[in-house]
Design a protein around this motif. Sequence first.
Motif, PDB file in Angstrom:
ATOM      1  N   SER A 146      -0.459   5.465   1.858  1.00  0.00           N
ATOM      2  CA  SER A 146       0.950   5.080   1.758  1.00  0.00           C
ATOM      3  C   SER A 146       1.591   5.644   0.495  1.00  0.00           C
ATOM      4  CB  SER A 146       1.078   3.555   1.813  1.00  0.00           C
ATOM      5  OG  SER A 146       0.294   2.945   0.787  1.00  0.00           O
ATOM      6  N   SER A 147       1.461   4.942  -0.615  1.00  0.00           N
ATOM      7  CA  SER A 147       2.154   5.365  -1.841  1.00  0.00           C
ATOM      8  C   SER A 147       1.646   6.701  -2.394  1.00  0.00           C
ATOM      9  CB  SER A 147       2.010   4.274  -2.909  1.00  0.00           C
ATOM     10  OG  SER A 147       0.639   4.037  -3.209  1.00  0.00           O
ATOM     11  N   SER A 148       0.406   7.058  -2.114  1.00  0.00           N
ATOM     12  CA  SER A 148      -0.139   8.319  -2.635  1.00  0.00           C
ATOM     13  C   SER A 148       0.521   9.541  -2.017  1.00  0.00           C
ATOM     14  CB  SER A 148      -1.649   8.384  -2.392  1.00  0.00           C
ATOM     15  OG  SER A 148      -2.322   7.335  -3.070  1.00  0.00           O
ATOM     16  N   TRP A 149       1.289   9.338  -0.923  1.00  0.00           N
ATOM     17  CA  TRP A 149       1.904  10.463  -0.202  1.00  0.00           C
ATOM     18  C   TRP A 149       3.430  10.423  -0.305  1.00  0.00           C
ATOM     19  CZ3 TRP A 149      -1.717  13.571   2.363  1.00  0.00           C
ATOM     20  CH2 TRP A 149      -3.017  13.044   2.425  1.00  0.00           C
ATOM     21  N   SER A 150       3.976   9.607  -1.193  1.00  0.00           N
ATOM     22  CA  SER A 150       5.428   9.378  -1.230  1.00  0.00           C
ATOM     23  C   SER A 150       6.225  10.577  -1.747  1.00  0.00           C
ATOM     24  CB  SER A 150       5.743   8.146  -2.084  1.00  0.00           C
ATOM     25  OG  SER A 150       5.238   8.330  -3.408  1.00  0.00           O
ATOM     26  N   SER A 151       5.644  11.396  -2.611  1.00  0.00           N
ATOM     27  CA  SER A 151       6.390  12.531  -3.172  1.00  0.00           C
ATOM     28  C   SER A 151       6.283  13.788  -2.315  1.00  0.00           C
ATOM     29  CB  SER A 151       5.888  12.845  -4.585  1.00  0.00           C
ATOM     30  OG  SER A 151       4.547  13.311  -4.545  1.00  0.00           O
ATOM     31  N   ASP A 202      12.874  10.241   7.644  1.00  0.00           N
ATOM     32  CA  ASP A 202      12.204   8.952   7.492  1.00  0.00           C
ATOM     33  C   ASP A 202      11.356   8.911   6.229  1.00  0.00           C
ATOM     34  OD1 ASP A 202      13.344   8.173   9.871  1.00  0.00           O
ATOM     35  OD2 ASP A 202      11.596   8.704  11.081  1.00  0.00           O
ATOM     36  N   MET A 203      10.687   9.995   5.924  1.00  0.00           N
ATOM     37  CA  MET A 203       9.841  10.030   4.730  1.00  0.00           C
ATOM     38  C   MET A 203      10.679   9.943   3.457  1.00  0.00           C
ATOM     39  SD  MET A 203       6.828  10.099   5.977  1.00  0.00           S
ATOM     40  CE  MET A 203       5.858  10.466   4.509  1.00  0.00           C
ATOM     41  N   VAL A 204      11.847  10.574   3.476  1.00  0.00           N
ATOM     42  CA  VAL A 204      12.710  10.528   2.293  1.00  0.00           C
ATOM     43  C   VAL A 204      13.343   9.141   2.149  1.00  0.00           C
ATOM     44  CG1 VAL A 204      14.799  11.497   1.247  1.00  0.00           C
ATOM     45  CG2 VAL A 204      13.142  13.009   2.356  1.00  0.00           C
ATOM     46  N   ARG A 205      13.690   8.539   3.268  1.00  0.00           N
ATOM     47  CA  ARG A 205      14.358   7.236   3.226  1.00  0.00           C
ATOM     48  C   ARG A 205      13.443   6.144   2.692  1.00  0.00           C
ATOM     49  NH1 ARG A 205      14.313   3.386   7.006  1.00  0.00           N
ATOM     50  NH2 ARG A 205      13.363   4.835   8.485  1.00  0.00           N
ATOM     51  N   PRO A 209       5.789   5.368   2.137  1.00  0.00           N
ATOM     52  CA  PRO A 209       5.609   5.684   3.565  1.00  0.00           C
ATOM     53  C   PRO A 209       4.731   4.653   4.258  1.00  0.00           C
ATOM     54  CG  PRO A 209       5.218   7.620   2.182  1.00  0.00           C
ATOM     55  CD  PRO A 209       5.289   6.443   1.265  1.00  0.00           C
ATOM     56  N   ASP A 210       4.923   4.546   5.571  1.00  0.00           N
ATOM     57  CA  ASP A 210       4.103   3.642   6.374  1.00  0.00           C
ATOM     58  C   ASP A 210       2.690   4.211   6.486  1.00  0.00           C
ATOM     59  OD1 ASP A 210       4.062   1.280   8.390  1.00  0.00           O
ATOM     60  OD2 ASP A 210       3.185   2.946   9.485  1.00  0.00           O
ATOM     61  N   SER A 211       1.707   3.393   6.183  1.00  0.00           N
ATOM     62  CA  SER A 211       0.318   3.872   6.145  1.00  0.00           C
ATOM     63  C   SER A 211      -0.182   4.295   7.527  1.00  0.00           C
ATOM     64  CB  SER A 211      -0.586   2.775   5.574  1.00  0.00           C
ATOM     65  OG  SER A 211      -0.529   1.610   6.371  1.00  0.00           O
ATOM     66  N   TYR A 215      -1.526   8.002   8.291  1.00  0.00           N
ATOM     67  CA  TYR A 215      -2.905   8.110   8.771  1.00  0.00           C
ATOM     68  C   TYR A 215      -2.970   8.858  10.097  1.00  0.00           C
ATOM     69  CZ  TYR A 215      -7.413   6.558  10.650  1.00  0.00           C
ATOM     70  OH  TYR A 215      -8.669   6.512  11.211  1.00  0.00           O
ATOM     71  N   THR A 216      -2.043   8.580  11.004  1.00  0.00           N
ATOM     72  CA  THR A 216      -2.015   9.270  12.295  1.00  0.00           C
ATOM     73  C   THR A 216      -1.744  10.755  12.116  1.00  0.00           C
ATOM     74  OG1 THR A 216      -1.205   7.241  13.356  1.00  0.00           O
ATOM     75  CG2 THR A 216      -0.931   9.297  14.567  1.00  0.00           C
TER      76      THR A 216
END
Length: 236
Positions: A146-151, A202-205, A209-211, A215-216
């Motif tokens: 989740s948070s590790s992929w936010s940027s 969605d990722m920017v908003r 991100p949703d885990s 993951y999918t």
Amino acid sequence: MGESGGHNLVSLLRLRGPRSASPWPPPGSAGPSPSHASLIFSPHPRSESSPSDVPQSPTEPPPSQEKKKERAPERRVSAPVRPRGPRAQNRKAIVDKFGGAASGPTALFRNTKAAGAAIGGVKNMLLEWCRAMTRNYEHVDIQNFSSSWSSGMAFCALIHKFFPDAFDYAELDPTKRRHNFTLAFSTAEKLADCAQLLEVDDMVRLAVPDSKCVYTYIQELYRSLVQKGLVKTKKK
């Protein structure tokens, strides 16, 4: 009347006895009249209008009331709405296949604990694989999905690992999130045939991100790299 006549009358009365004691009907008579017999021997005399003597018409059953058939409410089945474009179709097919990453394999296990252990095992292995592939990349520290992929830098680093000539990773800025997501998803789709399951907007908003979604997507990226021969799996 003389003495002889009176004597004969008394004799006659003695011979006949009292009237009530004489048998009835008198001997030699034809018996009581039909009207008298019916009054004596019939405890319930029938009247001319007795219901048993009157022919009765067969009783007709009352007209059956037709029950109104209740019409079941018509169910309108709407045609499935197909996503627009091949990219969206691929995204829907992958999401249906994995069932939201965390709920896919659950149906294969009767024991929910076993299902959770299996899902957790696959997820941890995939997380360790992502961490190993991006170990030497700056601005990347993968600890979760989740948070590790936010940027967007983790996506770019993972794809750059397998396609180092696609773009210059050193020029990327962690604050330019939209650019990073767009670069990573488009490059993976072009070079690895990985369906773009995640929308850049969605990722920017979302700040985190949703885990399940991340993951999918990583599962699909891993599968695409295996098909390309860029990732070797252990043969059973």
